[in-house]
Enzyme design. Sequence first.
Site, PDB file in Angstrom:
ATOM      1  N   ARG A 291       0.746   1.474  -6.694  1.00  0.00           N
ATOM      2  CA  ARG A 291       0.019   2.597  -6.739  1.00  0.00           C
ATOM      3  C   ARG A 291       0.102   3.641  -5.448  1.00  0.00           C
ATOM      4  O   ARG A 291       0.723   4.604  -5.646  1.00  0.00           O
ATOM      5  CB  ARG A 291      -1.220   2.666  -7.403  1.00  0.00           C
ATOM      6  CG  ARG A 291      -1.094   2.243  -9.164  1.00  0.00           C
ATOM      7  CD  ARG A 291      -2.325   1.676  -9.272  1.00  0.00           C
ATOM      8  NE  ARG A 291      -2.281   0.250  -8.753  1.00  0.00           N
ATOM      9  CZ  ARG A 291      -1.821  -0.800  -9.606  1.00  0.00           C
ATOM     10  NH1 ARG A 291      -1.614  -0.415 -10.913  1.00  0.00           N
ATOM     11  NH2 ARG A 291      -1.601  -2.000  -9.219  1.00  0.00           N
TER      12      ARG A 291
ATOM     13  N   HIS B 180     -10.915   2.065   1.343  1.00  0.00           N
ATOM     14  CA  HIS B 180      -9.918   2.815   0.822  1.00  0.00           C
ATOM     15  C   HIS B 180     -10.040   4.118   0.334  1.00  0.00           C
ATOM     16  O   HIS B 180     -10.244   4.514  -0.867  1.00  0.00           O
ATOM     17  CB  HIS B 180      -9.457   1.881  -0.437  1.00  0.00           C
ATOM     18  CG  HIS B 180      -8.206   2.087  -1.006  1.00  0.00           C
ATOM     19  ND1 HIS B 180      -7.165   3.127  -0.661  1.00  0.00           N
ATOM     20  CD2 HIS B 180      -7.362   1.508  -2.008  1.00  0.00           C
ATOM     21  CE1 HIS B 180      -5.977   3.081  -1.336  1.00  0.00           C
ATOM     22  NE2 HIS B 180      -6.123   2.083  -2.350  1.00  0.00           N
TER      23      HIS B 180
HETATM   24  N1   CP Z   1      -5.652   0.849  -6.534  1.00  0.00           N
HETATM   25  C1   CP Z   1      -4.578   0.598  -5.414  1.00  0.00           C
HETATM   26  O1   CP Z   1      -4.612   0.407  -4.308  1.00  0.00           O
HETATM   27  O2   CP Z   1      -3.579  -0.106  -6.056  1.00  0.00           O
HETATM   28  P1   CP Z   1      -2.305  -0.806  -5.082  1.00  0.00           P
HETATM   29  O3   CP Z   1      -2.832  -1.946  -4.550  1.00  0.00           O
HETATM   30  O4   CP Z   1      -1.163  -0.995  -6.315  1.00  0.00           O
HETATM   31  O5   CP Z   1      -1.974   0.400  -4.253  1.00  0.00           O
END
Ligand code: CP
Length: 310
Positions: free
Chosen positions: A58, A136
């Site tokens: 994502r 994050h």
């Molecule tokens: N939510 C998220 O960070 O997904 P990914 O690890 O796929 O980037």
Amino acid sequence: MPLETKHLLAIKNLSSQDINTILETADSLQEVSTRDIKKVPTLRGRTIVNLFLEPSTRTRTSFELAAKRLSADTVGISKSSSAVIKGESLKDTAKTLGAYNVDAVVIRHPAPGAAAYLADYMDASIINAGDGAHEHPTQALLDLFTANQHLGSLKGKKIAIIGDIYHSRVARSNILAFSKMGAKVLVVGPPGLIPKEVEKMGAQVSYDFDEVIPEVDIIYMLRIQLERQQQNLFLSVREYVKRYGLNSKRLARAKDCVVVMHPGPMNRGIEISAEVADMAKNLVTDQVSSGVAVRMAVLYLLVGGVSGLG
Ligand code: CP
């Protein structure tokens, strides 16, 4: 209004005004992704590097799309295809990318503080796409954006974040982000998966999901990071599913207007049943699509537009 910061390293460094600026900019940029030609010239001539030293679907895809929809040039670097696999240090990686005169680096790295470290060695804007269990920030921003679109103002709303808080950078960023927007945050999970620091961050702690569920407006499920569990922190998976898994029976005890969120990737059948994972109350797909608008806003505000948003 510009942001008060050159980098996006952590939600804790953003003022409420900065967060509102990002969300308002995302609101005006969201429409670009619905056009036949999904592109504006805003970042033409700018170069953005996506340095992903941990797996991602994502975050990496949406940063790439966001940059391309703003007409920036993009370069993707992953661990397996870079000199990092030969042992090159993060400092030397920073100096190398700096020599190319890039405008921004989006970094995902397994070590907490890696994004801040990169910022010390580069002139470019650094965007933290997840650093270990630290933060994050763009996930939290897209979660605020999605929740705002469904619930309106978050002031006074209650959000429960359920699961593996201990290993979760998403939990840390979201506790701070939702609290800054005036929501009340509860964290719920087994005692071994809830670190003491969360209370200092402004969250209330509960070990009983069934007690909390009728009160909340948002149920935010976290992925159990099975790859990182130590024996003493965790129940058996079976016991975890029984006490903390979200299934339709448990969800039936929540408010009618409750929404379910999850940052992905989901462990279907563990923290969330397949049935709940596919329900309309579930905002997971909206979270994913909001990711493009929010990351466009972050890139636009940090890297700087030359042609307006048109
Ligand atoms: N939510 C998220 O960070 O997904 P990914 O690890 O796929 O980037």
